[in-house]
Design a protein around this motif. Sequence first.
Motif, mmCIF file in Angstrom:
data_model
loop_
_atom_site.group_PDB
_atom_site.id
_atom_site.type_symbol
_atom_site.label_atom_id
_atom_site.label_comp_id
_atom_site.label_asym_id
_atom_site.label_seq_id
_atom_site.Cartn_x
_atom_site.Cartn_y
_atom_site.Cartn_z
ATOM 1 N N ARG A 1 -14.424 13.144 -11.409
ATOM 2 C CA ARG A 1 -14.011 12.000 -10.599
ATOM 3 C C ARG A 1 -12.645 11.486 -11.049
ATOM 4 N N ARG A 2 -12.390 11.450 -12.352
ATOM 5 C CA ARG A 2 -11.083 11.004 -12.842
ATOM 6 C C ARG A 2 -9.977 11.960 -12.399
ATOM 7 N N ILE A 3 -10.264 13.264 -12.429
ATOM 8 C CA ILE A 3 -9.255 14.239 -12.002
ATOM 9 C C ILE A 3 -8.939 14.064 -10.520
ATOM 10 N N ARG A 4 -9.964 13.882 -9.710
ATOM 11 C CA ARG A 4 -9.736 13.696 -8.281
ATOM 12 C C ARG A 4 -8.966 12.411 -8.003
ATOM 13 N N GLU A 5 -9.306 11.333 -8.716
ATOM 14 C CA GLU A 5 -8.594 10.077 -8.502
ATOM 15 C C GLU A 5 -7.129 10.198 -8.911
ATOM 16 N N HIS A 6 -6.862 10.896 -10.021
ATOM 17 C CA HIS A 6 -5.484 11.071 -10.460
ATOM 18 C C HIS A 6 -4.692 11.889 -9.431
ATOM 19 N N ALA A 7 -5.290 12.966 -8.926
ATOM 20 C CA ALA A 7 -4.610 13.774 -7.921
ATOM 21 C C ALA A 7 -4.372 12.981 -6.644
ATOM 22 N N ARG B 1 -3.965 9.667 -6.418
ATOM 23 C CA ARG B 1 -2.873 8.712 -6.659
ATOM 24 C C ARG B 1 -1.518 9.407 -6.646
ATOM 25 N N ARG B 2 -1.455 10.612 -7.212
ATOM 26 C CA ARG B 2 -0.188 11.333 -7.228
ATOM 27 C C ARG B 2 0.253 11.687 -5.807
ATOM 28 N N ARG B 3 -0.679 12.120 -4.963
ATOM 29 C CA ARG B 3 -0.330 12.412 -3.569
ATOM 30 C C ARG B 3 0.091 11.152 -2.825
ATOM 31 N N ALA B 4 -0.577 10.024 -3.107
ATOM 32 C CA ALA B 4 -0.217 8.769 -2.445
ATOM 33 C C ALA B 4 1.203 8.345 -2.821
ATOM 34 N N TRP C 1 4.404 7.955 -0.268
ATOM 35 C CA TRP C 1 5.204 6.746 -0.144
ATOM 36 C C TRP C 1 6.685 7.045 -0.338
ATOM 37 N N ARG C 2 7.012 7.914 -1.308
ATOM 38 C CA ARG C 2 8.411 8.261 -1.528
ATOM 39 C C ARG C 2 8.994 9.005 -0.325
ATOM 40 N N LEU C 3 8.222 9.924 0.243
ATOM 41 C CA LEU C 3 8.701 10.646 1.412
ATOM 42 C C LEU C 3 8.876 9.716 2.612
ATOM 43 N N ARG C 4 7.973 8.753 2.745
ATOM 44 C CA ARG C 4 8.085 7.810 3.857
ATOM 45 C C ARG C 4 9.320 6.938 3.695
ATOM 46 N N ARG C 5 9.590 6.493 2.471
ATOM 47 C CA ARG C 5 10.786 5.690 2.226
ATOM 48 C C ARG C 5 12.058 6.495 2.443
ATOM 49 N N ALA C 6 11.941 7.839 2.303
ATOM 50 C CA ALA C 6 13.092 8.707 2.538
ATOM 51 C C ALA C 6 13.323 8.994 4.018
ATOM 52 N N GLY C 7 12.404 8.532 4.883
ATOM 53 C CA GLY C 7 12.597 8.688 6.317
ATOM 54 C C GLY C 7 11.771 9.780 6.960
ATOM 55 N N GLU C 8 10.833 10.391 6.223
ATOM 56 C CA GLU C 8 10.012 11.447 6.797
ATOM 57 C C GLU C 8 8.932 10.848 7.699
ATOM 58 N N VAL C 9 8.550 11.597 8.736
ATOM 59 C CA VAL C 9 7.489 11.157 9.638
ATOM 60 C C VAL C 9 6.138 11.547 9.053
ATOM 61 N N VAL C 10 5.078 10.983 9.621
ATOM 62 C CA VAL C 10 3.738 11.197 9.071
ATOM 63 C C VAL C 10 3.333 12.664 9.145
ATOM 64 N N ALA C 11 3.646 13.337 10.255
ATOM 65 C CA ALA C 11 3.253 14.740 10.401
ATOM 66 C C ALA C 11 3.929 15.613 9.338
ATOM 67 N N ALA C 12 5.194 15.362 9.059
ATOM 68 C CA ALA C 12 5.893 16.155 8.044
ATOM 69 C C ALA C 12 5.329 15.874 6.653
ATOM 70 N N ILE C 13 4.968 14.629 6.375
ATOM 71 C CA ILE C 13 4.370 14.299 5.078
ATOM 72 C C ILE C 13 3.024 14.993 4.915
ATOM 73 N N ALA C 14 2.215 14.988 5.977
ATOM 74 C CA ALA C 14 0.917 15.645 5.903
ATOM 75 C C ALA C 14 1.067 17.139 5.652
ATOM 76 N N GLU C 15 2.043 17.759 6.298
ATOM 77 C CA GLU C 15 2.257 19.192 6.088
ATOM 78 C C GLU C 15 2.754 19.478 4.673
ATOM 79 N N LEU D 1 -0.322 5.422 3.030
ATOM 80 C CA LEU D 1 0.774 4.513 3.315
ATOM 81 C C LEU D 1 0.284 3.075 3.457
ATOM 82 N N ALA D 2 -0.883 2.886 4.056
ATOM 83 C CA ALA D 2 -1.419 1.532 4.184
ATOM 84 C C ALA D 2 -1.716 0.936 2.814
ATOM 85 N N ALA D 3 -2.296 1.737 1.911
ATOM 86 C CA ALA D 3 -2.572 1.244 0.558
ATOM 87 C C ALA D 3 -1.275 0.956 -0.190
#
Length: 437
Positions: free
Chosen positions: A331-337, A339-342, A346-360, A373-375
């Motif tokens: 559970r700790r490993i999954r939570e850490h992974a 948080r790292r993806r979140a 957020w960094r990609l969104r601040r850089a101007g990427e759209v949601v579809a590109a971030i998901a890919e 992004l909401a969190a």
Amino acid sequence: MSSVATSPTSSTPPQHAGSWEEQPRPDDAFQRQRLRDHHRLTRFDAGVTKHHCARTSDDPRNYPFIQINAADWKNFVVVDVDHADAYERILYPGIPRPDWIITNPANGHAQAGWVLDTVFTGEKSAPGPALFYRAVATALTNAVGGDHHFTCHIVRNPFADAPTGPVEFSSRTTPWRLGELKAHLTGWTDPALAALGYDDDQPAMWNPYPPQRVRHERTLTAGSPTAGRNCHVFYRTRSALWRLADRGQDIQSASYEIAHRLNDDLGSPLGPREVDGIAASAIRQVKKGNGRPATTDGPTNPWLARLGAAGGRARTAPKITAAQQNLAAARRIREHASRRRAQQAWRLRRAGEVVAAIAEALKVSTRTVKRYLAAARIQHRLKTLAWVARGGDTHQASGVSAPPLAWVKRLPRPLLRALLTLQDLAQAPPGSPTRVE
């Protein structure tokens, strides 16, 4: 379940208009082909009798009895009417016209089926469609006085080359929707009673609740809302035989006594010959070594004791502790992974990427990216509020160019209340235990 590649029928669906009584009836060959195409099972249970069915992928037209629905897809609703006047009950005008009726020539009993727009009821399905399907099936069973113990798993095959009885098809060529079936049951009124002014005496065709006796038996006696009488007697008998076999006792004679005792406890018992067949099947399963219980509530099971000593299913304190620690570490490993993806999202969104590109880029779904992004926005606002509460510059904290008052007005009410609370704590007198330094 997957689609079956079938050869297209030579006949074409006729164009209908008006009620089914006025429509020309399609030929039986077209209706059988239509039902077979809608069946769409590549592997299914089938056989020459309902008690001797096996898994097969052969042509479904070769079997008088067949599995009509998949485990997680419902293509049909079938009711079983065990009355001599079953045909008249099914053709009552208040009942939606079934797509087929198969009559048992020996006793007049019948089965009727309706072709549905496929309803997904699998593990990851929404609960609404599955509950609606069960409600419609129960209402149809109540309306025709059908058997509530009928599980709709093995039915008389309406598109078999040699069916078990006379088959009558309707003129309908399109599947029913569950809403259509409910609308017919709830909206139908008897014209004779309506002409006489007896509106209060109209029959209530829509009743999605099974009898109380059936609900009690299925949930308390059978142990499962989907287990029928046959499964209940078979599994309980086999479990009892395994306990006798582990103690070295004879199971040949005890099986019939146990099966008949369990059958007598049912609200609607099975026939004696059917119970004898279930008892014989339980004996064969135990002799083959199938169905041995993995746990026991009685005295120590020698087989389970040997298995535990060898390190199999033993549940010792060290194993339980190790399992709990492994789950916590995973559970700790999954939570850490996560948080790292979140943070990356957020960094990609601040850089101007759209949601579809971030998901890919992150190999996740767009729904997960939106949740990240909401969190992150909530965390950003909380940090801003903490900065403002400590006397920081609102422009610097928020990164906006609007005046502080306009920015505060756009805050959600929960965050605004939190800001006011933090400001009160920051303005507390020096030395106060509630002051925020």
